[in-house]
Design a protein around this motif. Structure first.
Motif: not given
Length: 336
Positions: A94-109
């Motif tokens: 959800l946060l990747i879709i919304l573009g919030l804390l993108t780099r942190l969430m990309s590590i999650g991806i």
């Protein structure tokens, strides 16, 4: 001036990856959507339980097999882990879709995709499906870490609203904007080669896709027979399904006990196996060997001790080997 140019470049990079961000985000958020909203797949012992799917990964997982085996032998911990895993996928997606804390969430991806690759990269009946999902998720996560989000993201909104905060290194590492690295070319080159190396290695390891003979462990069922023992009344053996499609079981339609010349000493037909008492089956994992309508069903990753009566065999010394027969015609023989 230089800072302004860097900012514009990062905005454009984040803009160009908008479709990638939204598709990858939905890929992971949809796992939560499927498991809890459209259908509840987090209830043990019910059809479609995600823990059973996780059990399917076990036989040929790379590097994380001990973790998977621990979880599938501890059902309560497995259920809790599947719930946590689903929540993490929902938040990250959800946060990747919304573009919030993108780099942190990309590590999650990146981390989620790596788990998929190592656990289930060997699965895929037609197009090495899970391997492709894993390696593309890793590459996509890395790209989103480099670019962050551009316009049409919450990161961008906050960057415009509060420049003093969003220009800190903390936000640049966790959110979006110019990546605070002195030599981005070196990071891109090193990361790309590492990911490409992982891609080639896992493609070869799981499927023989780089050199040698191609192989697909999701096509034909394979059973391993071990720990065979018997006394005057019972014969017990361990059966473990290690290959074949994960969407359906191996359907065992015959068990034969043979003498040293290959003659049948005792035989159980599919009708006998479909009525085999569950007391005669001791399952090790959450994926269970169990009698079906016309056979004994063995899901991928299932392991069980099966006991059959040999009271009617007069000369126990004649018992030499055991043969299992699948509905596909495949046979497995193991000496006692």
């Amino acid at each position: 001036m230089k800072h302004s140019m860097n900012s514009q470049s990062s905005d454009l990079a984040g803009l160009y990856t908008l479709s990638l961000r939204m598709v990858i985000g939905w890929t992971y958020f949809s796992a939560f959507w499927r498991r809890l909203i459209l259908e509840n797949k987090l209830i043990p012992d019910e059809k479609g339980y995600i823990g059973e799917k996780f059990n399917h990964f076990l036989p040929n997982a790379l590097g994380i097999k001990p973790i998977i085996e621990y979880l599938v032998t501890h059902p309560d911990t497995l259920q809790q882990s599947m719930m946590m895993f689903t929540i993490i996928e929902a938040v990250v997606g959800l946060l990747i879709i919304l573009g919030l804390l993108t780099r942190l969430m990309s590590i999650g991806i990146f981390s989620l995709a790596l788990g998929i690759l190592l656990g289930s990269g060997w699965l895929g009946t037609t197009c090495v499906d899970e391997w492709q999902i894993g390696v593309l998720g890793i590459a996509g996560g890395f790209v989103l870490f480099l670019t962050g989000s551009g316009p049409y993201s919450l990161d961008y909104y906050f960057m415009k609203k509060n420049r003093s905060f969003t220009q800190t290194k903390w936000f640049q590492w966790m959110g979006s904007g110019s990546l605070p690295v002195s030599n981005p070319k070196g990071l891109v080159l090193a990361g790309s080669f590492i990911i490409f190396g992982l891609t080639l290695y896992t493609n070869q390891y799981f499927h023989g896709g780089v050199w040698g003979t191609l192989h697909n462990k999701s096509v034909k069922p394979k059973l391993e027979i071990s720990n065979i023992s018997h006394n005057n009344s019972d014969l017990t053996f361990e059966v473990y399904r290690t290959e074949g499609a994960d969407v359906y079981g191996s359907f065992l339609i015959g068990i034969q006990i043979l003498d040293k010349d290959g003659n049948i000493v005792k035989e159980l037909f599919q009708k006998d196996l479909s009525k085999l008492s569950e007391e005669n089956i001791r399952n090790h994992y959450v994926a269970k060997v169990k009698p079906g309508k016309h056979s004994l069903v063995i899901p991928l990753g299932a392991k069980a001790d099966v006991t059959i009566s040999i009271d009617d065999i007069i000369l126990k010394s004649e018992i030499h080997s055991i043969k299992l027969i699948d509905i596909s015609g495949i046979e497995w023989i193991e000496k006692i």
